[in-house]
Design a protein around this motif. Structure first.
Motif, PDB file in Angstrom:
ATOM      1  N   GLU A  27      -5.898   3.672   6.107  1.00  4.39           N
ATOM      2  CA  GLU A  27      -6.516   5.002   6.122  1.00  4.39           C
ATOM      3  C   GLU A  27      -7.261   5.240   7.431  1.00  4.39           C
ATOM      4  O   GLU A  27      -7.255   6.350   7.980  1.00  4.39           O
TER       5      GLU A  27
ATOM      6  N   GLN B 263       6.235   2.332   0.450  1.00  6.18           N
ATOM      7  CA  GLN B 263       5.105   1.397   0.513  1.00  6.18           C
ATOM      8  C   GLN B 263       5.253   0.515   1.758  1.00  6.18           C
ATOM      9  O   GLN B 263       6.369   0.171   2.157  1.00  6.18           O
TER      10      GLN B 263
ATOM     11  N   GLN C 181      -0.491   7.644  -0.995  1.00  5.60           N
ATOM     12  CA  GLN C 181      -1.907   7.575  -1.385  1.00  5.60           C
ATOM     13  C   GLN C 181      -2.815   7.503  -0.158  1.00  5.60           C
ATOM     14  O   GLN C 181      -3.843   8.165  -0.091  1.00  5.60           O
ATOM     15  N   ALA C 182      -2.438   6.674   0.832  1.00  3.81           N
ATOM     16  CA  ALA C 182      -3.261   6.551   2.041  1.00  3.81           C
ATOM     17  C   ALA C 182      -3.328   7.871   2.789  1.00  3.81           C
ATOM     18  O   ALA C 182      -4.386   8.277   3.286  1.00  3.81           O
TER      19      ALA C 182
ATOM     20  N   ASP D 148      -3.421  -3.116   4.675  1.00  7.87           N
ATOM     21  CA  ASP D 148      -4.707  -3.099   3.974  1.00  7.87           C
ATOM     22  C   ASP D 148      -5.085  -1.633   3.758  1.00  7.87           C
ATOM     23  O   ASP D 148      -5.021  -0.825   4.700  1.00  7.87           O
ATOM     24  N   GLN D 149      -5.458  -1.256   2.522  1.00 15.08           N
ATOM     25  CA  GLN D 149      -5.674   0.148   2.155  1.00 15.08           C
ATOM     26  C   GLN D 149      -6.668   0.837   3.089  1.00 15.08           C
ATOM     27  O   GLN D 149      -6.387   1.899   3.653  1.00 15.08           O
TER      28      GLN D 149
ATOM     29  N   VAL E 163       0.856  -1.183   0.000  1.00 11.89           N
ATOM     30  CA  VAL E 163       0.000   0.000   0.000  1.00 11.89           C
ATOM     31  C   VAL E 163       0.891   1.231   0.000  1.00 11.89           C
ATOM     32  O   VAL E 163       1.857   1.328   0.777  1.00 11.89           O
TER      33      VAL E 163
END
Length: 611
Positions: A496, A487, A458-459, A491-492, A454
């Motif tokens: 978050e 990275q 992005q998170a 788990d995305q 992940v």
């Protein structure tokens, strides 16, 4: 003149034979009348008794549904409690060194504080050998501390399957209760068992106030709760030799004699059963499975009042039959015909009014019971869903509101490209909410979803988008410094969630501070390329040292009453541990708090596989 007496005598002789057939006809009519009256009385009694039983069973089923929902809801409140002990480092240390008395005292005080909030009867920790080493009632007589409970079924079940349930009388406290056990694991290996005991005596006290009797029967056919003391801990039928041997080993009923109740059960078609006690009393029985069909909840209603009512109605039916026969036999007499007809009509109207009144009363009772059942069901569902749902999706909803408001302003200004970008963002948030609903119970259950690489960038971007409205409204300066291409194995959605909880906590901390700043820094750990270090620091006030030590324990919060439950950081810590990482918190100088998240690096795992 001599002929007159002769004619009278002959006429008298001609009248005598007519007397015999008249009496026989009246006798036959009397027998038929009695038979019809008896038939009317029997039919009235049978119909009234049948309807009374139907109403009794309907009311019993409504009550069973309400009681079962209340009992299930009460037990489900404590299912999460044993697993909470996994969040306490002291519990792990005590299970590693069970003879440390100072640590035993510390863990027992922690259990006592948790139990004061939860309201259970007791909460304690056992080693894998079954030795009780800490308990919420450690300072009370009858505490399990120092006892070996390895023979208890809930202990064996937890070691075998990870969880266990059991109802029985406490060996040390001599109090009956419902036990829930949970295996405490470290690196996949069971190192101890956490147990919560729930007291159900309040249900018995409530049952004793009701008109009907109630009993709760376990899988062995033994009553474990009863509205009458003489019915408690007695089997419905004689127990088998194997059952008695198993009871002697697990000791669920203490020193109870287990004398059978001596009841005789009779089944009835299309309705509940019937039971006759050893004293000759006859009860109507309705039952409902409970707790995964291991228990049976039974309602026993005395049939004597229904029989008395049916006898009264049967008598009235017989009297109505008599009235009908009198009316039929006196049709030839106009005055009496009219009088009897009016009397019969009045009697029938009165009986009809009484019947309608009883039907209306019963209907109102059934509706009230139905409303109570629906209300109890709503409370049970709201109690299970509201806390997690509000906590997890409130932030995405705020982001949706901000994005939709901006889209309207962009359309009004003719900025179609910007408006389209906001609509795309709204779509992403809606999809995120859909994924969130599948992860809301991550704290209560371990996820089986495989971890994947992940992007930290992005998170974090998703997190700041969700909390963007709060950042802007609060005037908070957010400084982000991330190593490129970083990275982690996670788990995305849950990553978050972890970042959202920490950043939201930082926003709460800087609210009211002179300088409102949040710094986010992410790099690979120096000297170790298999870990990623994410630092989130805020400029708010420092946390008191005693609170800082317990910051990741349930219900610990520095916020004022009504502003927080003390579960956000507990959930974040739980998620980090589920990824194979950890979460730390320290105070910074001259003020502020720094949270550090250590997670496995996805690049290192990938390179090790290639080599």
């Amino acid at each position: 003149m001599t002929d007159l007496p002769i004619r009278i005598g002959l006429e008298g002789q001609r009248d005598v034979p007519a007397v015999g057939p008249g009496r026989s006809a009246w006798l036959l009519r009397g027998v038929l009348a009695l038979a019809l009256i008896g038939a009317a009385a029997w039919v009235g009694y049978a119909i009234a008794f049948s309807r009374g039983l139907d109403q009794l069973h309907a009311a019993a089923q409504q009550r069973l549904a309400v009681e079962a929902a209340q009992l299930d809801g009460h037990l489900s409140r404590f299912e999460y409690l044993p697993s909470l002990l996994e969040t306490s480092p002291d519990v792990y240390r005590l299970l590693g060194t069970p003879d440390d008395q100072a640590l035993q005292q510390s863990v027992s005080l922690y259990l006592k504080s948790i139990n004061l909030l939860a309201g259970a009867d007791n909460l304690y920790v056992l080693t894998v050998a079954g030795d009780a080493i800490a308990a919420a009632d450690f300072d009370q007589p009858g505490t399990p501390v120092g006892s070996n409970l390895s023979y208890r079924p809930y202990m064996r079940q937890a070691l075998a399957t990870g969880r266990g349930v059991f109802f029985g009388i406490g060996i040390t406290s001599a109090r009956a209760g419902y036990y829930l056990s949970y295996a405490v694991k470290r690196e996949g290996r069971t190192i101890g068992v956490a147990v919560v005991k729930v007291n159900l005596e309040s249900f018995e006290r409530e049952w004793q106030k009701r008109g009907s009797d109630m009993v709760l029967v376990d899988a062995r056919g033994v009553t474990i709760l009863a509205s009458r003391d003489e019915w408690r801990f007695r089997p419905l039928t004689q127990l088998s030799v194997d059952a008695l041997e198993e009871i002697a080993t697990s000791k669920p009923y203490g020193s109870s004699a287990l004398a059978p109740l001596g009841w005789t059960f009779k089944d009835a078609a299309d309705r509940g059963g019937q039971v006759e006690t050893e004293r000759g009393a006859i009860y109507s029985v309705d039952e409902r499975p409970l707790n995964g069909r291991q228990w049976q909840l039974m309602v026993l209603d005395d049939e004597a009042p229904i029989r008395r009512t049916a006898l009264v109605i049967g008598t009235l039916s017989g009297l109505a039959g008599i009235v009908a026969l009198l009316v039929f036999s006196l049709l030839a007499q106009r005055r009496r015909e009219i009088r009897q007809r009016l009397a019969s009509q009045a009697a029938l109207e009165a009986a009809n009014d009484r019947l309608e009144t009883r039907v209306q009363e019963r209907t109102a009772e059934l509706r009230a019971a139905q409303d109570e059942l629906v209300h109890a069901g709503k409370l049970a569902v709201l109690g299970q869903m509201s806390a997690g749902m509000v906590h997890e999706i409130n932030q995405p909803l705020a982001a949706l509101q901000t994005a939709s408001d901006n889209a309207v302003q962009f359309v009004d200004r003719g900025m179609i490209g910007e408006a389209r970008g906001n609509l795309v963002r709204i779509g992403e948030l809606v999809r995120r909410l859909g994924r969130l609903t599948g992860q809301l119970r991550v704290f209560a259950y371990k996820s089986n979803a495989p971890l994947d690489a992940v992007s930290v960038e992005q998170a974090l971007s998703e997190t700041l988008n969700i909390l963007g409205a709060r950042v802007k409204d609060g005037g908070v300066e957010v400084i982000v410094d991330l190593a490129p291409g970083l990275q982690v194995k996670a788990d995305q959605i849950r990553l978050e969630q972890l970042l959202c909880n920490i950043v939201a906590n930082a926003l709460d901390a800087v609210d009211g501070a002179a300088q409102k700043m949040i710094q986010i820094h992410a790099v690979r750990e120096d000297g170790s390329s298999d870990q990623c270090r994410i630092t989130i620091a805020n400029s708010g006030p420092a946390i008191a040292p005693d609170v800082l030590q317990r910051l990741f324990e349930p219900f610990v919060t520095t916020k004022p009453a009504g502003k927080g439950l003390g579960l956000g950081l507990v959930i974040a810590n739980h998620i980090a541990r589920s990824f194979g990482g950890e979460l730390r918190a320290t105070n910074t100088e001259p003020s502020g708090v720094e949270f550090v998240v250590l997670l496995p690096s996805a690049e290192m795992n990938g390179s090790s596989h290639e080599s």
